[in-house]
Write a protein that holds these residues in place. Structure first.
Motif, mmCIF file in Angstrom:
data_model
loop_
_atom_site.group_PDB
_atom_site.id
_atom_site.type_symbol
_atom_site.label_atom_id
_atom_site.label_comp_id
_atom_site.label_asym_id
_atom_site.label_seq_id
_atom_site.Cartn_x
_atom_site.Cartn_y
_atom_site.Cartn_z
ATOM 1 N N MET A 11 3.090 -5.286 7.662
ATOM 2 C CA MET A 11 3.474 -4.632 6.433
ATOM 3 C C MET A 11 4.740 -3.843 6.654
ATOM 4 N N ARG A 12 5.765 -4.206 5.837
ATOM 5 C CA ARG A 12 7.076 -3.644 6.066
ATOM 6 C C ARG A 12 7.290 -2.297 5.368
ATOM 7 N N VAL A 13 6.446 -1.989 4.412
ATOM 8 C CA VAL A 13 6.600 -0.704 3.737
ATOM 9 C C VAL A 13 6.250 0.376 4.719
ATOM 10 N N SER A 14 7.145 1.409 4.838
ATOM 11 C CA SER A 14 6.932 2.394 5.880
ATOM 12 C C SER A 14 5.696 3.241 5.569
ATOM 13 N N VAL A 15 5.171 3.841 6.608
ATOM 14 C CA VAL A 15 3.976 4.678 6.470
ATOM 15 C C VAL A 15 4.297 5.882 5.592
ATOM 16 N N ILE A 16 5.512 6.390 5.764
ATOM 17 C CA ILE A 16 5.934 7.568 4.968
ATOM 18 C C ILE A 16 5.893 7.237 3.485
ATOM 19 N N THR A 17 6.459 6.086 3.158
ATOM 20 C CA THR A 17 6.467 5.663 1.751
ATOM 21 C C THR A 17 5.043 5.584 1.234
ATOM 22 N N TYR A 18 4.182 5.065 2.085
ATOM 23 C CA TYR A 18 2.784 4.881 1.704
ATOM 24 C C TYR A 18 2.142 6.228 1.379
ATOM 25 N N PHE A 19 2.346 7.218 2.242
ATOM 26 C CA PHE A 19 1.714 8.530 2.012
ATOM 27 C C PHE A 19 2.333 9.270 0.823
ATOM 28 N N VAL A 20 3.615 9.020 0.632
ATOM 29 C CA VAL A 20 4.277 9.626 -0.536
ATOM 30 C C VAL A 20 3.611 9.152 -1.803
ATOM 31 N N PHE A 21 3.379 7.878 -1.837
ATOM 32 C CA PHE A 21 2.756 7.339 -3.045
ATOM 33 C C PHE A 21 1.289 7.762 -3.178
ATOM 34 N N LEU A 22 0.642 7.904 -2.042
ATOM 35 C CA LEU A 22 -0.751 8.400 -2.100
ATOM 36 C C LEU A 22 -0.781 9.812 -2.694
ATOM 37 N N TYR A 23 0.181 10.603 -2.255
ATOM 38 C CA TYR A 23 0.267 11.987 -2.749
ATOM 39 C C TYR A 23 0.472 11.980 -4.258
ATOM 40 N N ILE A 24 1.445 11.139 -4.647
ATOM 41 C CA ILE A 24 1.758 11.061 -6.075
ATOM 42 C C ILE A 24 0.536 10.581 -6.842
ATOM 43 N N ALA A 25 -0.163 9.654 -6.241
ATOM 44 C CA ALA A 25 -1.332 9.080 -6.917
ATOM 45 C C ALA A 25 -2.381 10.151 -7.211
ATOM 46 N N PHE A 26 -2.566 11.087 -6.279
ATOM 47 C CA PHE A 26 -3.620 12.083 -6.482
ATOM 48 C C PHE A 26 -3.102 13.403 -7.059
ATOM 49 N N ARG A 76 4.268 -6.888 -4.020
ATOM 50 C CA ARG A 76 3.578 -8.185 -4.111
ATOM 51 C C ARG A 76 4.180 -9.177 -3.128
ATOM 52 N N GLY A 77 5.489 -9.105 -2.984
ATOM 53 C CA GLY A 77 6.162 -9.988 -2.026
ATOM 54 C C GLY A 77 5.601 -9.810 -0.630
ATOM 55 N N PHE A 78 5.424 -8.556 -0.224
ATOM 56 C CA PHE A 78 4.901 -8.287 1.120
ATOM 57 C C PHE A 78 3.441 -8.695 1.246
ATOM 58 N N ILE A 79 2.659 -8.435 0.194
ATOM 59 C CA ILE A 79 1.249 -8.810 0.253
ATOM 60 C C ILE A 79 1.111 -10.329 0.378
ATOM 61 N N PHE A 92 13.151 -9.405 -7.122
ATOM 62 C CA PHE A 92 13.403 -7.993 -6.815
ATOM 63 C C PHE A 92 14.889 -7.767 -6.533
ATOM 64 N N LEU A 93 15.462 -8.631 -5.715
ATOM 65 C CA LEU A 93 16.878 -8.483 -5.366
ATOM 66 C C LEU A 93 17.783 -8.601 -6.594
ATOM 67 N N GLU A 94 17.388 -9.441 -7.507
ATOM 68 C CA GLU A 94 18.195 -9.641 -8.722
ATOM 69 C C GLU A 94 18.242 -8.408 -9.587
ATOM 70 N N VAL A 95 17.096 -7.703 -9.668
ATOM 71 C CA VAL A 95 17.032 -6.589 -10.632
ATOM 72 C C VAL A 95 17.166 -5.214 -9.986
ATOM 73 N N PRO A 130 17.533 -4.245 2.533
ATOM 74 C CA PRO A 130 17.463 -4.813 3.892
ATOM 75 C C PRO A 130 16.098 -5.347 4.309
ATOM 76 N N PRO A 131 14.995 -4.577 4.144
ATOM 77 C CA PRO A 131 13.703 -5.161 4.539
ATOM 78 C C PRO A 131 13.354 -6.393 3.712
ATOM 79 N N CYS A 132 13.807 -6.379 2.489
ATOM 80 C CA CYS A 132 13.538 -7.512 1.599
ATOM 81 C C CYS A 132 14.276 -8.742 2.102
ATOM 82 N N VAL A 133 15.542 -8.580 2.401
ATOM 83 C CA VAL A 133 16.355 -9.699 2.879
ATOM 84 C C VAL A 133 15.813 -10.211 4.210
ATOM 85 N N LYS A 134 15.431 -9.279 5.060
ATOM 86 C CA LYS A 134 14.907 -9.657 6.378
ATOM 87 C C LYS A 134 13.640 -10.496 6.229
ATOM 88 N N THR A 135 12.790 -10.099 5.296
ATOM 89 C CA THR A 135 11.538 -10.843 5.103
ATOM 90 C C THR A 135 11.810 -12.210 4.481
#
Lengths: 293, 173
Positions: A1-16, A65-68, A96-99, A107-112
């Motif tokens: 999973m290319r999404v960083s852990v930090i990003t993940y926790f940020v969104f968890l925080y926002i979620a709650f 969704r791309g990563f999943i 995603f790249l188009e929009v 970069p992570p998108c292109v790499k994947t």
């Protein structure tokens, strides 16, 4: 999973920390499931977010969704050359790249995408090697179209030529066994395609000349003694155009590489069988000089 | 990148192993052999030549000899087995149904004709300009194998030429 852990926790925080809709929660659940390698559950959640009016226009949905789907492909479906997961992942990333207006996540998108494209290329090659030509061509088409879209600045000529050379070889081999017009035409078209991209490609010139010449000799070999005189004359009528087709390509191969032994052998033979004995002898002399005799 | 390189090498190998001609093949000899077999079918020999083997003599070195020998293994002229007889000197030449005088021995053609004068032997030559001397002379016309046919020379040897052969040969007076 290319999404960083930090990003993940940020969104968890926002979620709650913030009041969010069920669909937003679906996105975070998808990320969580993905992290826990529960890919089917992740897929269900993210697919739900993709179609729901509240989240369908959120470009991050496609990013995640791309990563999943990439993970689904890698961990579930890697041996499947026709993997829908891979196709979906590519579709999501390209969209995603188009929009996407922010460069940060590119970069992570292109790499994947590159990773997935390499898998497409490899599957095309192995399909060709195992004689699944139609599949090889489909995968190749997907690969090259996507690669050019992702890297418009890069020159793909060498890769394309290499692929079509191999394709032509496979078709030539098939023709050697089958002697059918279909296989001959496919081999011919592959070499002609290469030459349309690179007219000075030595091996395509040489091999196309050989293809025509071998077809001509097959005609003669197949001729039976019980066939009458008219059949012999008709056979010669069919031989001549093939020799005339072979000669310019072999001559070109000779111009490009006068020291290639097989080309000299071939030209000596083709001139001999075309009753051009002086030219045949000239080639034989060059061959002797090349062999140091 | 490493994976792509690995398969790139595989592709290269797949291509590299398949360059070159199938085998060296002498189409000219095969075509001449096809013609020679047809000459045996469309020319009629006297009755006493229809017994025993059908002998095709070859005077001089030629790659055509191998093709004719291969042909002789499987084909017959009506009920006669085909025998290929090579001669290395004119003194060896005996009675035969056909005598092929190769282009390398062009200087000996007249001698060969003289040697077989009393036989019903079809003289076959393969040199431009020899059509007036032999019965059948192979020539190349527009990069194709053709043959000249001298009906008089053939009939002098008590041989009868079929109409199919006459129609396709280039007549020589």
């Amino acid at each position: 999973m290319r999404v960083s852990v930090i990003t993940y926790f940020v969104f968890l925080y926002i979620a709650f920390a913030l009041p969010l809709s069920a669909q937003r929660i679906n996105i975070y659940k998808a990320l969580n499931y993905d992290k826990l390698q529960l890919y089917d559950s992740a897929r269900i959640c993210i697919d739900s977010a993709l179609v729901h009016p509240e989240t369908k226009d959120d470009i991050m949905v496609q990013y995640y969704r791309g990563f999943i789907y990439k993970n689904l492909y890698v961990y579930r479906d890697k041996k499947n050359k026709k993997s829908i997961y891979r196709d979906e992942a590519l579709r999501d990333f390209f969209h995603f790249l188009e929009v996407n207006t922010s460069e940060a996540l590119n970069p992570p998108c292109v790499k994947t995408i590159d990773f997935l494209l390499i898998s497409l290329y490899n599957d095309a090659v192995t399909s060709m090697y195992s004689n699944q030509i139609e599949l090889a061509l489909k995968l190749w088409e997907k690969y090259i179209t996507s690669y050019k879209k992702l890297h418009p600045e890069k020159n793909t000529l060498d890769t394309e030529i290499q692929f079509y050379k191999s394709l032509a070889t496979v078709y030539s081999d098939a023709y050697d066994s089958s002697k059918t017009e279909v296989d001959f035409n496919k081999a011919e078209q592959a070499y002609v395609y290469i030459l349309s991209k690179d007219s000075n490609n030595w091996s395509a010139n040489y091999n196309l000349g050989v293809l025509y010449y071998n077809k001509m000799t097959s005609l003669v070999k197949q001729q039976g003694y019980d066939d009458d005189l008219n059949a012999i004359l008709e056979m010669q009528e069919r031989m001549t155009p093939l020799m005339k087709q072979a000669l310019p390509y072999l001559k070109k191969a000779y111009e490009l590489n006068p020291k290639h032994r097989e080309t000299l052998v071939g030209l000596a033979e083709i001139y001999y069988n075309f009753y051009e004995y002086e030219l045949s002898d000239r080639m034989k002399l060059e061959l002797k000089l090349l062999d140091g005799k | 990148m490493v994976s792509k390189v690995k398969y790139g090498v595989l592709l290269f190998f797949l291509f590299w192993v398949n360059t070159g001609f199938q085998t060296q093949y002498d189409t000219n000899s095969k075509i001449k052999a096809l013609f020679i077999y047809n000459f045996s079918k469309y020319i009629e020999w006297p009755e006493d030549y229809k017994i025993g083997n059908f002998v095709i003599g070859i005077y001089g070195e030629t790659p055509l000899a191998q093709e004719l020998e291969d042909m002789a293994k499987t084909k017959k002229v009506f009920n006669q087995a085909i025998q290929i007889q090579k001669y290395s000197s004119t003194s060896e030449i005996k009675k035969c149904h056909m005598l092929l005088v190769t282009s390398k021995e062009e200087s000996k053609l007249t001698e060969c004709i003289s040697k077989t004068n009393t036989f019903s032997t079809l003289i076959v030559s393969e040199k431009e300009g020899f059509g007036k001397l032999s019965g059948i002379n192979f020539v190349v016309v527009q990069n194709k194998q053709k043959f000249q046919l001298n009906k008089n020379n053939i009939e002098k040897r008590k041989l009868k030429v079929g109409s199919s052969l006459l129609a396709l040969g280039i007549p020589v007076e």
